[in-house]
Scaffold this motif. Structure first.
Motif: not given
Length: 341
Positions: A110, A113, A121, A123, A141, A145, A297, A299, A326
């Motif tokens: 973070i 970033l 990012l 995760t 998350h 964030l 972000r 994941s 991403a």
């Protein structure tokens, strides 16, 4: 073109080192296509990557240990140690040490970033039990964030090839959901979804389906009045503004008849209403994207999976998709003119 590099730098926070996060990260980065698209930086520890590389019998998986993001090598897989001591890796076992490291990895990523040193990012999954402490409460998350970037509102947006599902309410007890299904909250999430579909996914005039809260979408008030009093008026507002927003739909019939394929996004009222059909349809390729943030972000859409950690059978499809997503969102936002081979 950004003068520093010709491809985005994507951070990967390692998550719980005793879950499947390190395994699926290594497996995903074996795909040479990813290294042509992005520069990966794993926030974790070299000893963890070495442990799983050896266990997976992937001695040809090479990475570069760097002390900070300033040393990033754009043709290599980079690893930053986020703790000084060598962590103990015990696949499938919940430990406080693993929780401490997961949070350290996330916080380090973070910071980079915020400083503009990485461009997105991804995760890896972590465990909320061992990451929580009296000093710092961790709900998920998405919430972490959102708070870190001082944003009032974000959207948990689950995306795959032919299904995208956002949530009005996220990580909260079911008994509290109805009181949070308000016109204001639906508007906030719809606004984020519509903007994200345009800016992050390149859809000029997105079509969005809104689900009801109650069984059979309330059945004209017989099974609940939220649809008549709250959800339908909001949908009419958006239609009056020329948005292609439709509903409310009964979720069982909607997904049972695969109607999600007719829409660019689906707004569900609560967590399981959206995630159960999403994971049933796209578990191996689904991606969790936090829409509404100034940064990108994503994941994988699975958890730590302690039950299969260390058994070399974890599927890396969702992690690979998260890295690719991403990259694509960064490109769609116009931050990069990504070079094609």
């Amino acid at each position: 073109m950004n003068p520093r590099k010709n491809k985005p730098v994507i951070g990967i926070s390692i998550g719980d080192i005793n879950g499947i996060g390190p395994e699926v990260t290594i497996k995903a980065l074996l795909d040479n296509r990813l290294l042509k698209m992005v520069t990966p930086v794993i926030y974790g520890h070299g000893k963890v990557i070495t442990f799983y590389r050896k266990q997976l019998e992937l001695e040809d998986f090479n990475f570069m240990q760097i002390r900070s993001i300033e040393e990033v090598h754009h043709k290599k897989i980079n690893v930053i140690n986020v703790v000084e001591e060598s962590p103990e890796v015990i696949p499938g076992v919940e430990t406080q040490e693993a929780g401490k490291m997961a949070l350290a990895a996330l916080d380090h990523a973070i910071k980079d970033l915020k400083d503009g040193k990485i461009d997105g990012l991804v995760t890896a999954p972590l465990n909320k039990n061992n990451i929580n402490s009296p000093e710092k409460k961790f709900i998920g998350h998405t919430e972490y964030l959102t708070e870190a970037f001082e944003i009032k509102e974000s959207l948990m947006f689950l995306v795959a090839e032919d299904i995208r599902v956002g949530l009005v309410t996220g990580h909260m007890p079911l008994k509290k959901v109805a009181q949070h299904v308000t016109a204001e909250n639906i508007r906030k999430k719809l606004d984020i979804m519509l903007k994200s579909l345009q800016n992050d996914f390149g859809i000029g005039k997105p079509r969005v389906a809104v689900l009801g809260l109650n069984p059979h979408a309330g059945e004209d008030g017989l099974l609940g009045d939220e649809e008549e009093n709250i959800i339908k008026p909001v949908i009419r507002e958006y239609k009056d503004k020329a948005h292609l927003v439709f509903g409310p739909y009964s979720s069982d019939g909607f997904f049972g008849m695969m109607h999600q394929k007719k829409f660019d996004g689906v707004l569900a009222m609560y967590h399981d209403q959206g995630l159960i059909p999403f994971k049933s349809l796209a578990f191996e390729t689904g991606v969790n994207f936090t829409a509404g943030l100034p940064i990108v972000r994503t994941s994988p859409d699975h958890g730590t999976a302690y039950n299969i950690a260390g058994k070399k059978i974890a599927d890396d499809g969702s992690m690979r998709a998260a890295i690719m997503e991403a990259h694509d969102i960064i490109k769609n936002r116009g931050d990069w003119e990504v070079e094609e081979d």
